[in-house]
Motif scaffolding. Structure first.
Motif, short mmCIF file in Angstrom:
data_model
loop_
_atom_site.label_atom_id
_atom_site.label_comp_id
_atom_site.label_asym_id
_atom_site.label_seq_id
_atom_site.Cartn_x
_atom_site.Cartn_y
_atom_site.Cartn_z
N UNK A 1 78.58 42.48 74.90
CA UNK A 1 78.77 41.08 74.91
C UNK A 1 79.80 40.97 75.87
N UNK A 2 80.31 39.52 76.47
CA UNK A 2 80.91 39.20 77.42
C UNK A 2 82.39 39.55 77.28
N UNK A 3 82.75 39.73 76.18
CA UNK A 3 84.03 40.06 75.52
C UNK A 3 84.34 41.68 75.66
N UNK A 4 83.26 42.37 76.37
CA UNK A 4 83.43 43.93 76.11
C UNK A 4 82.99 44.64 74.84
N UNK A 5 82.62 43.87 73.97
CA UNK A 5 82.31 44.60 72.76
C UNK A 5 81.01 44.91 72.59
N UNK A 6 80.66 46.20 71.98
CA UNK A 6 79.20 46.77 71.71
C UNK A 6 78.89 46.52 70.75
N UNK A 7 77.39 46.37 70.58
CA UNK A 7 76.66 45.87 69.40
C UNK A 7 75.20 46.91 69.48
N UNK A 8 74.90 47.05 68.10
CA UNK A 8 73.75 48.03 67.79
C UNK A 8 73.01 47.02 67.05
N UNK A 9 71.68 46.76 67.29
CA UNK A 9 70.87 46.18 66.57
C UNK A 9 69.77 47.35 65.77
N UNK A 10 69.52 46.85 64.69
CA UNK A 10 68.68 48.05 63.65
C UNK A 10 67.60 47.22 63.26
N UNK A 11 66.56 47.99 63.29
CA UNK A 11 65.15 47.41 62.88
C UNK A 11 64.84 47.49 61.30
N UNK A 12 64.57 46.48 60.54
CA UNK A 12 64.48 46.58 59.31
C UNK A 12 63.47 45.54 59.02
N UNK A 13 62.50 45.82 58.43
CA UNK A 13 61.31 45.26 58.18
C UNK A 13 61.09 44.93 56.57
N UNK A 14 61.67 45.85 55.63
CA UNK A 14 61.77 45.57 54.42
C UNK A 14 63.05 46.22 53.82
N UNK A 15 63.73 45.32 53.26
CA UNK A 15 65.40 45.56 52.77
C UNK A 15 65.34 46.48 51.71
N UNK A 16 66.02 47.43 51.70
CA UNK A 16 66.22 48.40 50.32
C UNK A 16 66.68 47.43 49.20
N UNK A 17 66.46 48.03 48.16
CA UNK A 17 66.92 47.16 46.93
C UNK A 17 68.49 47.22 46.91
N UNK A 18 68.97 46.13 46.60
CA UNK A 18 70.63 45.81 46.33
C UNK A 18 71.00 45.49 47.88
N UNK A 19 70.32 45.20 48.76
CA UNK A 19 71.03 44.72 50.11
C UNK A 19 70.54 43.45 50.49
#
Length: 59
Positions: free
Chosen positions: A41-59
């Protein structure tokens, strides 16, 4: 802001900093929690996106 190409971890578990163990493209068969993309992002933070199509139980 540029987003990386999709990548996955060769061990199946993304658990380390840096690029060692990363492979290009999505995890085989698009398994949940296995494919990633990153961006900064513009502030210099790094981000990681994760693909989730079906969430695990309890999440």
């Amino acid at each position: 802001m540029d987003v990386s190409e999709v990548l996955h971890d060769v061990t199946g578990v993304f658990h380390r900093a840096g690029t060692r163990g990363r492979a290009d493209g999505p995890v085989p068969e698009h398994a949940d929690y296995g494919s990633f993309a990153s961006f900064g992002d513009p502030d210099g933070n790094g981000w990681l996106l994760q693909e989730i199509r079906t969430r695990l139980p309890g999440r």
